[in-house]
Design a protein around this motif. Structure first.
Motif, PDB file in Angstrom:
ATOM      1  N   GLY A  21       0.824  -1.196   0.000  1.00 47.37           N
ATOM      2  CA  GLY A  21       0.000   0.000   0.000  1.00 47.37           C
ATOM      3  C   GLY A  21       0.858   1.244   0.000  1.00 47.37           C
ATOM      4  N   ARG A  22       0.227   2.388  -0.345  1.00 50.02           N
ATOM      5  CA  ARG A  22       0.933   3.674  -0.317  1.00 50.02           C
ATOM      6  C   ARG A  22      -0.083   4.801  -0.250  1.00 50.02           C
ATOM      7  N   GLN A  23       0.266   5.858   0.481  1.00 48.28           N
ATOM      8  CA  GLN A  23      -0.588   7.028   0.574  1.00 48.28           C
ATOM      9  C   GLN A  23      -0.067   8.131  -0.347  1.00 48.28           C
ATOM     10  N   PHE A  24      -1.014   8.867  -0.936  1.00 47.81           N
ATOM     11  CA  PHE A  24      -0.674   9.948  -1.854  1.00 47.81           C
ATOM     12  C   PHE A  24      -1.387  11.228  -1.439  1.00 47.81           C
ATOM     13  N   ALA A  25      -0.736  12.352  -1.682  1.00 45.87           N
ATOM     14  CA  ALA A  25      -1.366  13.647  -1.470  1.00 45.87           C
ATOM     15  C   ALA A  25      -2.295  13.960  -2.637  1.00 45.87           C
ATOM     16  N   SER A  26      -3.085  15.021  -2.500  1.00 45.82           N
ATOM     17  CA  SER A  26      -4.037  15.372  -3.559  1.00 45.82           C
ATOM     18  C   SER A  26      -3.348  15.767  -4.857  1.00 45.82           C
ATOM     19  N   ASN A  27      -2.070  16.158  -4.781  1.00 47.12           N
ATOM     20  CA  ASN A  27      -1.321  16.494  -6.000  1.00 47.12           C
ATOM     21  C   ASN A  27      -0.642  15.278  -6.621  1.00 47.12           C
ATOM     22  N   ARG A  28      -0.973  14.097  -6.088  1.00 47.33           N
ATOM     23  CA  ARG A  28      -0.486  12.801  -6.572  1.00 47.33           C
ATOM     24  C   ARG A  28       0.943  12.492  -6.153  1.00 47.33           C
ATOM     25  N   ASN A  29       1.536  13.302  -5.319  1.00 44.79           N
ATOM     26  CA  ASN A  29       2.867  12.998  -4.800  1.00 44.79           C
ATOM     27  C   ASN A  29       2.757  12.029  -3.629  1.00 44.79           C
ATOM     28  N   PRO A  30       3.637  11.032  -3.541  1.00 44.02           N
ATOM     29  CA  PRO A  30       3.581  10.097  -2.410  1.00 44.02           C
ATOM     30  C   PRO A  30       3.805  10.815  -1.088  1.00 44.02           C
TER      31      PRO A  30
END
Length: 205
Positions: A72-81
Protein backbone atom coordinates in the motif's frame (compact mmCIF):
# COMPACT_ATOMS: atom_id res chain seq x y z
CA UNK A 1 -10.27 5.65 -19.46
CA UNK A 2 -13.42 7.29 -20.75
CA UNK A 3 -16.91 8.21 -19.70
CA UNK A 4 -16.07 10.92 -17.15
CA UNK A 5 -18.64 13.72 -17.32
CA UNK A 6 -17.69 15.77 -14.25
CA UNK A 7 -14.88 18.18 -15.21
CA UNK A 8 -13.77 18.32 -11.55
CA UNK A 9 -12.87 14.65 -11.60
CA UNK A 10 -9.73 13.65 -13.46
CA UNK A 11 -8.48 10.12 -13.95
CA UNK A 12 -5.13 8.99 -15.25
CA UNK A 13 -3.25 5.71 -15.41
CA UNK A 14 0.26 4.50 -15.90
CA UNK A 15 1.50 1.06 -16.80
CA UNK A 16 4.58 -0.93 -17.62
CA UNK A 17 4.97 -4.34 -19.25
CA UNK A 18 7.20 -6.58 -17.15
CA UNK A 19 9.41 -9.43 -18.27
CA UNK A 20 6.59 -11.81 -17.46
CA UNK A 21 4.49 -10.19 -20.18
CA UNK A 22 1.96 -8.89 -17.68
CA UNK A 23 0.98 -5.25 -17.43
CA UNK A 24 1.54 -3.61 -14.06
CA UNK A 25 -0.72 -0.59 -13.84
CA UNK A 26 -2.28 1.84 -11.43
CA UNK A 27 -5.11 4.33 -11.75
CA UNK A 28 -5.04 7.72 -10.05
CA UNK A 29 -8.09 9.87 -9.36
CA UNK A 30 -8.09 13.62 -8.70
CA UNK A 31 -11.26 14.61 -6.88
CA UNK A 32 -12.82 17.88 -5.73
CA UNK A 33 -12.51 18.50 -2.00
CA UNK A 34 -15.27 16.88 0.00
CA UNK A 35 -15.71 14.01 -2.46
CA UNK A 36 -14.98 10.36 -1.92
CA UNK A 37 -14.51 7.70 -4.53
CA UNK A 38 -13.36 4.14 -4.86
CA UNK A 39 -11.90 2.47 -7.92
CA UNK A 40 -10.85 -1.11 -8.39
CA UNK A 41 -8.86 -2.26 -11.39
CA UNK A 42 -7.70 -5.71 -12.37
CA UNK A 43 -5.21 -5.86 -15.23
CA UNK A 44 -3.82 -9.17 -16.48
CA UNK A 45 -4.27 -10.90 -13.14
CA UNK A 46 -3.13 -8.00 -10.94
CA UNK A 47 -5.50 -6.43 -8.44
CA UNK A 48 -5.53 -2.87 -7.06
CA UNK A 49 -7.94 -0.79 -5.03
CA UNK A 50 -7.91 2.93 -4.25
CA UNK A 51 -9.88 5.01 -1.77
CA UNK A 52 -9.86 8.81 -1.51
CA UNK A 53 -10.30 10.99 1.57
CA UNK A 54 -12.43 14.11 1.44
CA UNK A 55 -9.20 16.14 1.58
CA UNK A 56 -8.13 14.73 -1.78
CA UNK A 57 -5.49 12.43 -0.30
CA UNK A 58 -5.88 8.79 -1.24
CA UNK A 59 -4.65 5.32 -0.37
CA UNK A 60 -3.77 2.69 -2.98
CA UNK A 61 -3.31 -1.02 -2.25
CA UNK A 62 -2.12 -3.56 -4.78
CA UNK A 63 -0.40 -6.89 -5.33
CA UNK A 64 2.39 -7.18 -7.87
CA UNK A 65 3.79 -10.39 -9.28
CA UNK A 66 2.67 -13.84 -8.20
CA UNK A 67 3.35 -14.78 -4.58
CA UNK A 68 4.15 -11.26 -3.37
CA UNK A 69 2.84 -9.42 -0.32
CA UNK A 70 -0.03 -6.97 -0.63
CA UNK A 71 1.42 -3.46 -0.61
CA UNK A 72 0.00 0.00 0.00
CA UNK A 73 0.93 3.67 -0.32
CA UNK A 74 -0.59 7.03 0.57
CA UNK A 75 -0.67 9.95 -1.85
CA UNK A 76 -1.37 13.65 -1.47
CA UNK A 77 -4.04 15.37 -3.56
CA UNK A 78 -1.32 16.49 -6.00
CA UNK A 79 -0.49 12.80 -6.57
CA UNK A 80 2.87 13.00 -4.80
CA UNK A 81 3.58 10.10 -2.41
CA UNK A 82 3.20 11.02 1.25
CA UNK A 83 5.57 8.26 2.38
CA UNK A 84 7.21 5.08 1.16
CA UNK A 85 5.12 2.07 0.19
CA UNK A 86 4.43 -0.45 2.94
CA UNK A 87 3.53 -4.12 3.22
CA UNK A 88 -0.08 -4.88 4.12
CA UNK A 89 0.09 -8.67 4.37
CA UNK A 90 2.79 -10.24 6.55
CA UNK A 91 3.37 -13.09 4.12
CA UNK A 92 2.98 -13.97 0.47
CA UNK A 93 -0.34 -13.99 -1.35
CA UNK A 94 -1.52 -15.32 -4.68
CA UNK A 95 -3.31 -12.64 -6.73
CA UNK A 96 -5.81 -11.71 -4.04
CA UNK A 97 -8.84 -9.49 -4.13
CA UNK A 98 -8.24 -6.27 -2.18
CA UNK A 99 -10.56 -3.65 -0.69
CA UNK A 100 -9.73 -0.37 1.08
CA UNK A 101 -11.98 1.67 3.39
CA UNK A 102 -11.17 4.98 5.12
CA UNK A 103 -12.70 6.20 8.38
CA UNK A 104 -13.76 9.73 9.25
CA UNK A 105 -10.54 10.27 11.19
CA UNK A 106 -8.33 9.30 8.25
CA UNK A 107 -7.60 5.83 9.59
CA UNK A 108 -8.08 3.01 7.10
CA UNK A 109 -8.58 -0.75 6.82
CA UNK A 110 -7.36 -2.96 3.99
CA UNK A 111 -9.03 -6.35 3.52
CA UNK A 112 -7.55 -9.02 1.28
CA UNK A 113 -7.63 -12.72 0.59
CA UNK A 114 -4.63 -15.01 1.03
CA UNK A 115 -3.99 -18.69 0.46
CA UNK A 116 -3.34 -21.09 3.29
CA UNK A 117 0.30 -21.74 2.39
CA UNK A 118 1.34 -18.60 4.26
CA UNK A 119 -1.52 -18.03 6.72
CA UNK A 120 -3.31 -19.73 9.59
CA UNK A 121 -6.48 -20.37 7.62
CA UNK A 122 -6.67 -24.18 7.40
CA UNK A 123 -8.13 -24.48 3.91
CA UNK A 124 -7.70 -22.79 0.52
CA UNK A 125 -8.18 -19.01 0.70
CA UNK A 126 -9.03 -16.95 3.77
CA UNK A 127 -10.03 -13.31 4.24
CA UNK A 128 -7.69 -11.12 6.27
CA UNK A 129 -7.57 -7.47 7.28
CA UNK A 130 -5.03 -4.95 8.51
CA UNK A 131 -5.77 -1.62 10.24
CA UNK A 132 -3.71 1.54 9.80
CA UNK A 133 -3.77 4.94 11.48
CA UNK A 134 -4.03 8.13 9.42
CA UNK A 135 -0.24 8.26 8.97
CA UNK A 136 -0.18 4.78 7.43
CA UNK A 137 1.30 3.08 10.51
CA UNK A 138 -0.13 -0.43 11.12
CA UNK A 139 -2.41 -0.70 14.15
CA UNK A 140 -1.93 -4.19 15.50
CA UNK A 141 -1.23 -7.06 13.14
CA UNK A 142 -3.09 -8.61 10.23
CA UNK A 143 -5.89 -10.90 11.40
CA UNK A 144 -8.16 -13.60 10.00
CA UNK A 145 -11.68 -12.31 9.42
CA UNK A 146 -13.65 -15.46 8.67
CA UNK A 147 -14.49 -18.02 11.35
CA UNK A 148 -15.66 -20.74 8.93
CA UNK A 149 -12.44 -21.85 7.22
CA UNK A 150 -13.12 -24.89 4.95
CA UNK A 151 -12.85 -24.37 1.20
CA UNK A 152 -12.56 -20.82 -0.21
CA UNK A 153 -13.34 -17.55 1.58
CA UNK A 154 -12.63 -14.74 -0.88
CA UNK A 155 -13.75 -11.52 -2.65
CA UNK A 156 -13.62 -9.32 0.48
CA UNK A 157 -15.26 -5.94 0.90
CA UNK A 158 -14.79 -3.56 3.85
CA UNK A 159 -16.54 -0.43 5.15
CA UNK A 160 -15.61 1.78 8.13
CA UNK A 161 -18.52 3.21 10.14
CA UNK A 162 -18.54 6.75 11.63
CA UNK A 163 -17.95 5.23 15.08
CA UNK A 164 -14.71 3.63 13.91
CA UNK A 165 -16.26 0.16 13.90
CA UNK A 166 -15.95 -1.65 10.59
CA UNK A 167 -17.57 -4.53 8.75
CA UNK A 168 -16.00 -7.00 6.31
CA UNK A 169 -17.97 -9.00 3.77
CA UNK A 170 -16.82 -11.92 1.65
CA UNK A 171 -17.93 -14.88 -0.43
CA UNK A 172 -17.88 -18.23 1.32
CA UNK A 173 -17.61 -20.94 -1.30
CA UNK A 174 -17.74 -24.71 -1.14
CA UNK A 175 -18.79 -27.33 -3.71
CA UNK A 176 -22.37 -27.41 -2.39
CA UNK A 177 -23.19 -23.69 -2.31
CA UNK A 178 -21.85 -20.15 -2.13
CA UNK A 179 -22.90 -17.63 0.53
CA UNK A 180 -22.16 -13.97 1.10
CA UNK A 181 -21.11 -13.52 4.72
CA UNK A 182 -20.10 -10.61 6.96
CA UNK A 183 -18.39 -9.94 10.26
CA UNK A 184 -18.56 -6.71 12.25
CA UNK A 185 -15.61 -5.45 14.33
CA UNK A 186 -15.14 -2.66 16.84
CA UNK A 187 -12.49 0.01 16.29
CA UNK A 188 -9.90 -2.21 18.04
CA UNK A 189 -10.62 -5.14 15.68
CA UNK A 190 -12.54 -7.07 18.30
CA UNK A 191 -15.36 -9.13 16.84
CA UNK A 192 -18.88 -7.86 17.52
CA UNK A 193 -20.97 -11.00 17.50
CA UNK A 194 -20.34 -13.84 15.09
CA UNK A 195 -20.07 -13.92 11.32
CA UNK A 196 -23.47 -13.97 9.68
CA UNK A 197 -24.98 -14.80 6.33
CA UNK A 198 -25.97 -11.83 4.18
CA UNK A 199 -27.38 -13.54 1.10
CA UNK A 200 -30.76 -15.26 1.03
CA UNK A 201 -30.04 -17.64 -1.81
CA UNK A 202 -27.15 -20.01 -1.10
CA UNK A 203 -26.10 -21.03 -4.58
CA UNK A 204 -23.30 -19.18 -6.37
CA UNK A 205 -24.05 -15.55 -5.42
Amino acid sequence: LSGWTNPQIQASWFGEFKATGLLEAAVLLRLPKGAESRLRLTVEGRSQDARARGTGEFVVAWVGDYDNPVKGRQFASNRNPIADQFNVSPGLTFLPDIDVAIGSGGQFVIAYEANDDDTNDDSFNGVFAQRFDSSGTPTGGAFLVNTFTPDNQDHPGVAVLPSGDFVVTWQSFNPADSDVKAQRFNSSAGKLGTEFQVSVSTCFQ
